[in-house]
Design a protein around this motif. Structure first.
Motif, PDB file in Angstrom:
ATOM      1  N   ILE A 263      32.165  -9.773  -8.796  1.00 19.60           N
ATOM      2  CA  ILE A 263      32.281 -10.349  -7.449  1.00 19.60           C
ATOM      3  C   ILE A 263      32.214  -9.255  -6.386  1.00 19.60           C
ATOM      4  CG2 ILE A 263      33.828 -11.593  -5.878  1.00 19.60           C
ATOM      5  CD1 ILE A 263      34.860 -13.161  -8.239  1.00 19.60           C
ATOM      6  N   ASP A 264      32.950  -8.149  -6.614  1.00 20.38           N
ATOM      7  CA  ASP A 264      32.959  -7.058  -5.638  1.00 20.38           C
ATOM      8  C   ASP A 264      31.571  -6.453  -5.470  1.00 20.38           C
ATOM      9  OD1 ASP A 264      35.655  -7.456  -5.312  1.00 20.38           O
ATOM     10  OD2 ASP A 264      36.250  -5.859  -6.695  1.00 20.38           O
ATOM     11  N   THR A 265      30.821  -6.372  -6.571  1.00 20.03           N
ATOM     12  CA  THR A 265      29.473  -5.801  -6.511  1.00 20.03           C
ATOM     13  C   THR A 265      28.486  -6.774  -5.873  1.00 20.03           C
ATOM     14  OG1 THR A 265      29.922  -4.517  -8.516  1.00 20.03           O
ATOM     15  CG2 THR A 265      27.606  -4.802  -7.900  1.00 20.03           C
ATOM     16  N   ARG A 266      28.607  -8.056  -6.230  1.00 21.52           N
ATOM     17  CA  ARG A 266      27.648  -9.056  -5.760  1.00 21.52           C
ATOM     18  C   ARG A 266      27.887  -9.446  -4.300  1.00 21.52           C
ATOM     19  NH1 ARG A 266      24.775 -11.691  -3.594  1.00 21.52           N
ATOM     20  NH2 ARG A 266      23.576 -13.548  -4.199  1.00 21.52           N
ATOM     21  N   PHE A 267      29.150  -9.497  -3.875  1.00 19.56           N
ATOM     22  CA  PHE A 267      29.463  -9.936  -2.513  1.00 19.56           C
ATOM     23  C   PHE A 267      30.318  -8.888  -1.788  1.00 19.56           C
ATOM     24  CE2 PHE A 267      29.350 -13.842  -5.205  1.00 19.56           C
ATOM     25  CZ  PHE A 267      28.158 -14.370  -4.709  1.00 19.56           C
ATOM     26  N   PRO A 268      29.815  -7.682  -1.603  1.00 25.71           N
ATOM     27  CA  PRO A 268      30.624  -6.637  -0.948  1.00 25.71           C
ATOM     28  C   PRO A 268      30.855  -6.951   0.528  1.00 25.71           C
ATOM     29  CG  PRO A 268      28.352  -5.895  -1.214  1.00 25.71           C
ATOM     30  CD  PRO A 268      28.455  -7.210  -1.945  1.00 25.71           C
ATOM     31  N   GLY A 269      32.061  -6.653   0.988  1.00 24.60           N
ATOM     32  CA  GLY A 269      32.367  -6.801   2.403  1.00 24.60           C
ATOM     33  C   GLY A 269      32.377  -8.222   2.925  1.00 24.60           C
ATOM     34  N   ARG A 270      32.486  -9.219   2.068  1.00 26.56           N
ATOM     35  CA  ARG A 270      32.440 -10.614   2.520  1.00 26.56           C
ATOM     36  C   ARG A 270      33.845 -11.185   2.813  1.00 26.56           C
ATOM     37  NH1 ARG A 270      27.437 -12.864   0.866  1.00 26.56           N
ATOM     38  NH2 ARG A 270      28.139 -14.858   1.719  1.00 26.56           N
ATOM     39  N   GLY A 271      34.862 -10.405   2.537  1.00 26.97           N
ATOM     40  CA  GLY A 271      36.225 -10.877   2.810  1.00 26.97           C
ATOM     41  C   GLY A 271      36.666 -12.017   1.926  1.00 26.97           C
ATOM     42  N   LEU A 272      36.184 -12.054   0.682  1.00 28.14           N
ATOM     43  CA  LEU A 272      36.556 -13.143  -0.227  1.00 28.14           C
ATOM     44  C   LEU A 272      38.007 -12.998  -0.663  1.00 28.14           C
ATOM     45  CD1 LEU A 272      33.410 -13.332  -2.558  1.00 28.14           C
ATOM     46  CD2 LEU A 272      33.869 -14.591  -0.454  1.00 28.14           C
ATOM     47  N   PRO A 273      38.717 -14.111  -0.815  1.00 29.15           N
ATOM     48  CA  PRO A 273      40.096 -14.028  -1.316  1.00 29.15           C
ATOM     49  C   PRO A 273      40.098 -13.543  -2.758  1.00 29.15           C
ATOM     50  CG  PRO A 273      39.354 -16.313  -1.255  1.00 29.15           C
ATOM     51  CD  PRO A 273      38.294 -15.502  -0.582  1.00 29.15           C
ATOM     52  N   PRO A 274      41.193 -12.922  -3.206  1.00 26.38           N
ATOM     53  CA  PRO A 274      41.255 -12.445  -4.598  1.00 26.38           C
ATOM     54  C   PRO A 274      40.992 -13.579  -5.587  1.00 26.38           C
ATOM     55  CG  PRO A 274      43.103 -11.596  -3.331  1.00 26.38           C
ATOM     56  CD  PRO A 274      42.430 -12.610  -2.464  1.00 26.38           C
TER      57      PRO A 274
END
Length: 682
Positions: A263-274
């Motif tokens: 998730i961190d690699t695919r959607f960096p900087g998107r502010g997704l909840p943990p």
């Protein structure tokens, strides 16, 4: 073309659905609430009903129940519309007989796909019924023809399964139900295609441990996953279904932990909840229901075991646990199951409590490793870390959401213009009391309309920590007590500086008004017997109430009473981690008019201290006045310590020995137990 009934109180949503489906050629009937919707359903007998859940007069659940109860409408397909994050409503609807649900907001494609899926399912069922009827008619014609010809027909009415057919199967199994935490917040920050990609990647990872441990009948419900682990009779797979279910759950947690890197690699900087998940495990009887034609069969696991597993998963969020397993799973899983917390949960919709445990790990043996569980041993530390981190994410999210919700209670005016406050299935109607940091609200449990009291504490800052501790203590003590004459507790929630308890509501109020009006002796004996029975129950659990008085005896409509307000009750169990229940030597705790001599002196108390207070209360109920009055607190306490018990009115003199013994100054002269009081009263 099929007729569709739209039941939705929001004019804009209802009109949009009507316009969309009319363009697709459907015949449309509509209504703005459940009551009018039922009238339309009875009048038009639609092929399918699309209904909102939250509506005035009659909500979607009540409409669904009414449809299923009508013999002409019972087979009508029903789709419920609910909020995207309201999975409890979805599960309740599916349990009550809904055929599908659609989360708001939804797209045109999603609505049409869901609608077409239901229509196809309806066609398949009708084809199956038609084929079965034709086969039965053919069988009966042949059977009666053979019978008339003199042949003996062993199964004339065709009650045995036809050759080659697979009937519905029922077996013992462990059910796993999982869900993604806060999926709504996650989906709001992603496009539809990104959500689909995320779910695809997630399910690919978590399905692997499920399949490796023998999971069958996998079902995907939105972001949820259900799997069945049947008890194997094969010598090649001797591991119990429960053990394999536990292994699969822990494997899913580990896979989820590693999925966060994707998730961190695919959607960096998107502010997704943990990203986190919750899992419920329950063992019992499962039925596999098979629908459709011979060429296109669908299998669906159903039954109480499935429903309970789903409810345990829902409870995992409130508990802040990652994997919640019932006692049935724990007993069947064997040795090596590592656990954290343990508690009892009320299964909503059933008068049933289930003992559950938080599973944190599994110590595998040689047999486990031979059958594919070596990973749990090799990566035991990683599994424990994954469970811990997942639980921490859950706990933070739950506390944050609950804090926000309870903060909104403060200053709410409860006017008709304001949207009603809601909390975990309760609709708050009005404030009925306040004191210190605690506010008391009257609420309605939305599942069954039961009126309840919500006791809410807003305890911000260090000075409030003792108030919060006492509040938590009250729930801790009450949750251990199940007795007809002790106040019932339905629900609870705690954060760092907020808390609430949902408790029984007493419209009749407390005992004070009845004492003021005067009480016949028979009524006094009945109430004292009920309170003594409650005291006997709590004393057996090593709990002392410490504040017995008429204001804490609540009346029910049937004339019975219940002991309430355990805010200063004390547990005598030294093993319990409840240091905050201890008072310093010399402290006076309780209401002065009903204090025992030992409470007045600040010396150690015992269950007999409650019995003294019961005697004071019994005297007041019989005499219409308290036994001791004084101008100062010191003189009042002195009376409790040394003054003799006053005489009762002549009409009640027969009860004087009971009151005297209850109010004896020395412990050795007082009743030793509440059970002994009951024996004398009888």
């Amino acid at each position: 073309m099929a007729t569709v009934l739209i039941v939705e109180d929001d004019d804009a949503i209802r009109n949009n659905i009507i316009r969309l489906l009319k363009l697709e050629g459907y015949e449309i009937v509509s209504a703005e609430n459940g009551r009018l919707g039922l009238e339309q359903a009875l009048r038009h007998r639609p092929d399918l009903v699309i209904s909102d859940v939250s509506m005035p007069e009659m909500d979607g659940f009540e409409l669904l129940e009414a449809i299923r109860a009508d013999r002409f409408l019972a087979q009508t397909s029903v789709m419920l519309l609910t909020a995207l994050d309201d999975r409890a409503s979805m599960r309740r609807g599916m349990t009550a007989g809904a055929d599908d649900y659609l989360a708001k907001p939804f797209t045109r494609i999603e609505l049409l796909d869901a609608l077409q899926g239901l229509m196809k399912k309806k066609e398949r069922i009708e084809e199956s019924i038609e084929a079965a009827v034709k086969a039965r008619e053919a069988h009966l014609r042949q059977a009666f023809s053979d019978s008339l010809g003199g042949r003996v027909v062993p199964d004339k009415f065709g009650l045995e399964a036809p050759l080659g057919a697979i009937p519905d199967t029922m077996f013992e199994a462990t059910v796993l139900f999982s869900d993604i935490r806060n999926f709504t917040s996650l989906a709001e920050r992603l496009s539809s295609s990104e959500v689909a990609e995320l779910l695809t990647q997630y399910f690919e990872r978590v399905c692997d441990p499920v399949l490796k441990n023998g999971g069958k009948h996998l079902k995907f419900i939105g972001d949820g996953l259900m799997a069945i682990f049947a008890q194997s009779l094969s010598q090649d797979s001797p591991l119990s279904a429960a053990r394999r279910g536990v292994s699969a759950a822990l494997g899913m947690v580990l896979a989820t932990h590693e999925f966060r890197a994707w998730i961190d690699t695919r959607f960096p900087g998107r502010g997704l909840p943990p990203f986190a998940i919750g899992i419920g495990l329950h063992a019992g009887e499962v039925t596999i229901c098979r629908l459709g034609t011979i060429q296109n069969k669908e299998t669906t696991p159903i039954g109480d075991t499935v429903n309970v597993a789903a409810r345990l998963e829902a409870s995992s969020k409130e508990l802040g646990w990652t994997v919640v397993a019932s006692n049935a799973v724990m007993e069947a899983a064997g040795d090596g199951i590592q656990t954290g917390g343990m508690t009892s949960l009320n299964v909503r919709g059933k008068d049933l409590y289930i003992d559950v445990a938080e599973i944190t790990g599994l110590v595998t043996n040689i047999e486990d490793k031979r059958h594919g569980m070596a990973t749990l041993t090799e990566r035991a530390e990683a599994v424990r870390d994954a469970v811990r981190i997942n639980s921490e994410i859950t706990a933070r999210a739950v506390k944050g959401a609950l804090n926000s919700k309870l903060s909104a209670f403060k200053g709410h005016q409860f006017t008709q213009e304001e949207e009603p406050l809601r909390l975990k299935g309760y609709r708050i109607t009005r404030k009925i009391g306040a004191g210190g940091m605690t506010e008391v609200f009257l609420a309605v449990r939305e599942s069954d309309g039961l009126p309840v009291v919500l006791k809410v504490l807003q305890a911000n800052g260090k000075a409030a920590s003792e108030h919060l501790s006492r509040f938590i203590q009250e729930y801790t003590l009450l949750s251990r007590i199940e007795h007809p004459h002790v106040i019932r507790i339905y629900d609870q929630g705690f954060t760092d500086d907020h808390a609430y308890i949902a408790m029984e509501y007493f419209e009749q109020g407390d005992l004070r008004s009845e004492i003021t009006a005067g009480m016949p002796q028979e009524r006094v004996v009945a109430i004292i017997s009920q309170v003594a029975s409650a005291l006997d129950a709590i004393h057996r659990l090593d709990v002392i109430h410490r504040d017995l008085k008429p204001e804490n005896i609540m009346r029910r409509p049937d004339g019975t009473v219940a002991l309430a307000d355990f805010g200063i009750a004390k547990s005598m169990l030294q093993s319990e981690n409840m240091a905050f229940t201890q008072t310093r030597h010399g402290d006076v705790v309780g209401t002065p008019y009903y204090l025992s001599p030992e409470q007045a002196c600040g010396t150690p108390i015992t269950p007999q201290s409650d019995l003294y207070s019961l005697g004071v209360m019994m005297f007041e109920m019989l005499a219409g006045t308290r036994p001791y009055r004084a101008e100062t607190l010191e003189l009042l306490l002195a009376n409790h310590v040394s003054a003799p018990t006053p005489p009762l009115p002549a009409a009640n003199a027969g009860l004087q020995p009971v009151v005297n013994r209850l109010m004896a100054k020395k412990l050795e002269d007082r009743y030793s137990t509440a059970a002994a009081v009951l024996a004398d009263l009888r």
